[in-house]
Scaffold this motif. Structure first.
Motif, mmCIF file in Angstrom:
data_model
loop_
_atom_site.group_PDB
_atom_site.id
_atom_site.type_symbol
_atom_site.label_atom_id
_atom_site.label_comp_id
_atom_site.label_asym_id
_atom_site.label_seq_id
_atom_site.Cartn_x
_atom_site.Cartn_y
_atom_site.Cartn_z
ATOM 1 N N ALA A 75 71.147 -92.048 15.059
ATOM 2 C CA ALA A 75 71.967 -92.485 16.194
ATOM 3 C C ALA A 75 71.102 -92.958 17.369
ATOM 4 O O ALA A 75 70.230 -92.218 17.848
ATOM 5 N N TYR A 76 71.380 -94.172 17.831
ATOM 6 C CA TYR A 76 70.608 -94.791 18.906
ATOM 7 C C TYR A 76 71.426 -94.943 20.179
ATOM 8 O O TYR A 76 72.495 -95.564 20.186
ATOM 9 N N HIS A 77 70.898 -94.383 21.259
ATOM 10 C CA HIS A 77 71.566 -94.420 22.562
ATOM 11 C C HIS A 77 71.455 -95.795 23.203
ATOM 12 O O HIS A 77 70.740 -96.679 22.729
ATOM 13 N N SER A 94 70.604 -91.967 27.034
ATOM 14 C CA SER A 94 69.926 -90.986 26.184
ATOM 15 C C SER A 94 70.907 -90.484 25.141
ATOM 16 O O SER A 94 72.131 -90.656 25.262
ATOM 17 N N ALA A 95 70.368 -89.834 24.117
ATOM 18 C CA ALA A 95 71.228 -89.205 23.106
ATOM 19 C C ALA A 95 72.098 -88.136 23.754
ATOM 20 O O ALA A 95 73.266 -87.962 23.391
ATOM 21 N N ARG A 96 71.544 -87.438 24.713
ATOM 22 C CA ARG A 96 72.282 -86.376 25.420
ATOM 23 C C ARG A 96 73.541 -86.944 26.075
ATOM 24 O O ARG A 96 74.614 -86.350 26.011
ATOM 25 N N ASP A 150 75.007 -90.069 25.420
ATOM 26 C CA ASP A 150 75.873 -90.887 24.576
ATOM 27 C C ASP A 150 76.458 -90.152 23.376
ATOM 28 O O ASP A 150 77.518 -90.555 22.874
ATOM 29 N N PHE A 151 75.780 -89.092 22.908
ATOM 30 C CA PHE A 151 76.227 -88.465 21.663
ATOM 31 C C PHE A 151 76.612 -86.992 21.787
ATOM 32 O O PHE A 151 77.096 -86.413 20.821
ATOM 33 N N LEU A 169 68.093 -88.277 16.393
ATOM 34 C CA LEU A 169 68.389 -88.870 17.706
ATOM 35 C C LEU A 169 67.097 -89.351 18.366
ATOM 36 O O LEU A 169 66.447 -88.610 19.114
ATOM 37 N N ASP A 198 64.614 -91.259 20.993
ATOM 38 C CA ASP A 198 64.555 -91.834 22.334
ATOM 39 C C ASP A 198 64.041 -93.265 22.154
ATOM 40 O O ASP A 198 62.938 -93.461 21.629
ATOM 41 N N GLY A 243 71.997 -99.532 21.825
ATOM 42 C CA GLY A 243 71.737 -98.841 20.562
ATOM 43 C C GLY A 243 72.453 -99.515 19.405
ATOM 44 O O GLY A 243 71.939 -99.572 18.284
#
Length: 310
Positions: free
Chosen positions: A94-96, A101-103, A105-106, A122, A124, A170
């Motif tokens: 998964a790409y933000h 950031s993954a934090r 967006d996900f 995930l 960066d 992403g």
């Protein structure tokens, strides 16, 4: 003679103006900013404060493994791996999004994916958070970075399907990666509000955000990208990637997205279909940029899991 001197002087002056303007646009668009990806932009998620707060608490509580891979151009790229509480049935790479950031967006969707037995990788993106890099390239080089993580995922999680999943930039990253030879276990691509190409999104935001004419500004901006960043906005793109893949593709977009126009996903899907590729486009009416899951999580997850089963 005087008209020729005047004309020559005017050309020189305009060239200098657009050189300076192109540099400013390049640095503002692509330059790494302090703390990029470290914080969650509160204004973006203001209507969903409670959901985001609970999601972030859950996300931060998860056990994770940190890894670092080296990109083709020598950058250390950081990623986190989060495993479900049983043997994984699949993997979401998964790409933000841009400056995210993954934090951010996900974290809202992590619980649902982990609960269904999917592992999360995930990364960066380059020039974000713990990954090295001086410039963001709007998916041009990030697509090659994604290819690197696909190889890693295929070796780490043998014989289980890998799904590429990205939001905003992403989404552009994972679609651009499709232009490369991917491991056989990569089973599909899910892109939420992607743009068609780096040059297209720059043109769009020059008008929308800065009220600057795209021509000839984009060409001078691209010149600085070549000189300083070693890449071109006219290089690899989601459009090029989608033409060169046989993978099934799910595109998701908010119907009220002004940051990345909804029409860009329509163009991507039409391009895929014109090449005989499998592509589905789902539009969430009235939804703004990168908010489709937060607005209607039930329908969003239904589309994803239906796509995976198919």
């Amino acid at each position: 003679m005087k008209p020729l001197i005047f004309l020559f002087s005017l050309v020189i002056l305009l060239t200098l103006i657009f050189l300076i303007l192109g540099y400013i646009v390049f640095i503002r668009t692509c330059g790494r900013k302090k703390g990029m990806g470290e914080t969650v932009k509160a204004e973006k998620y203001k209507p969903f404060d409670g959901v985001m707060r609970d999601s972030l608490v859950f996300f931060e509580s998860l056990v994770r493994e940190e890894i670092t891979l080296t990109s083709f151009d020598g950058l250390k790229l950081h990623a986190e791996i989060i495993l479900p509480d049983r043997a994984p049935r699949g993997v979401f790479l998964a790409y933000h999004g841009y400056h995210s950031s993954a934090r951010a967006d996900f974290s809202p969707i992590a619980s649902a994916l982990l609960g269904k037995g999917y592992a999360l990788i995930l990364p960066d993106q380059r020039s974000h958070r713990k990954s090295e890099g001086k410039y963001v390239t709007l998916g041009v080089l990030e697509g090659r970075d994604c290819r690197l993580f696909c190889d890693f995922a295929a070796k780490r999680f043998e014989n289980i399907p890998i799904f590429l999943y990205g939001v905003s930039m992403g989404g552009a990253t994972v679609l651009t990666a499709c232009g490369n030879d991917l491991p056989k276990t990569v089973a599909g691509v899910i892109a939420d509000c992607p743009f068609t190409s780096a040059i297209d999104i720059i043109r769009h935001n020059l008008v929308r955000k800065y009220k600057i004419p795209p021509f000839p500004t984009v060409y001078f901006t691209d010149l600085w990208a070549r000189l300083l960043g070693g890449f071109s906005f006219f290089g690899d793109s989601p459009l090029r990637g989608i033409k060169n893949t046989s993978l099934p593709i799910l595109l998701i977009h908010g119907g009220a997205d002004r940051y990345v126009p909804t029409e860009m996903s329509a163009v991507l899907c039409d391009t895929a279909r014109s090449k005989g590729k499998g592509c589905k486009l789902v539009i969430f009416d009235g939804v703004r940029h990168a908010r489709s899951y937060l607005t209607d999580p039930k329908s969003y997850l239904s589309e994803i899991f239906e796509f995976i089963k198919a």
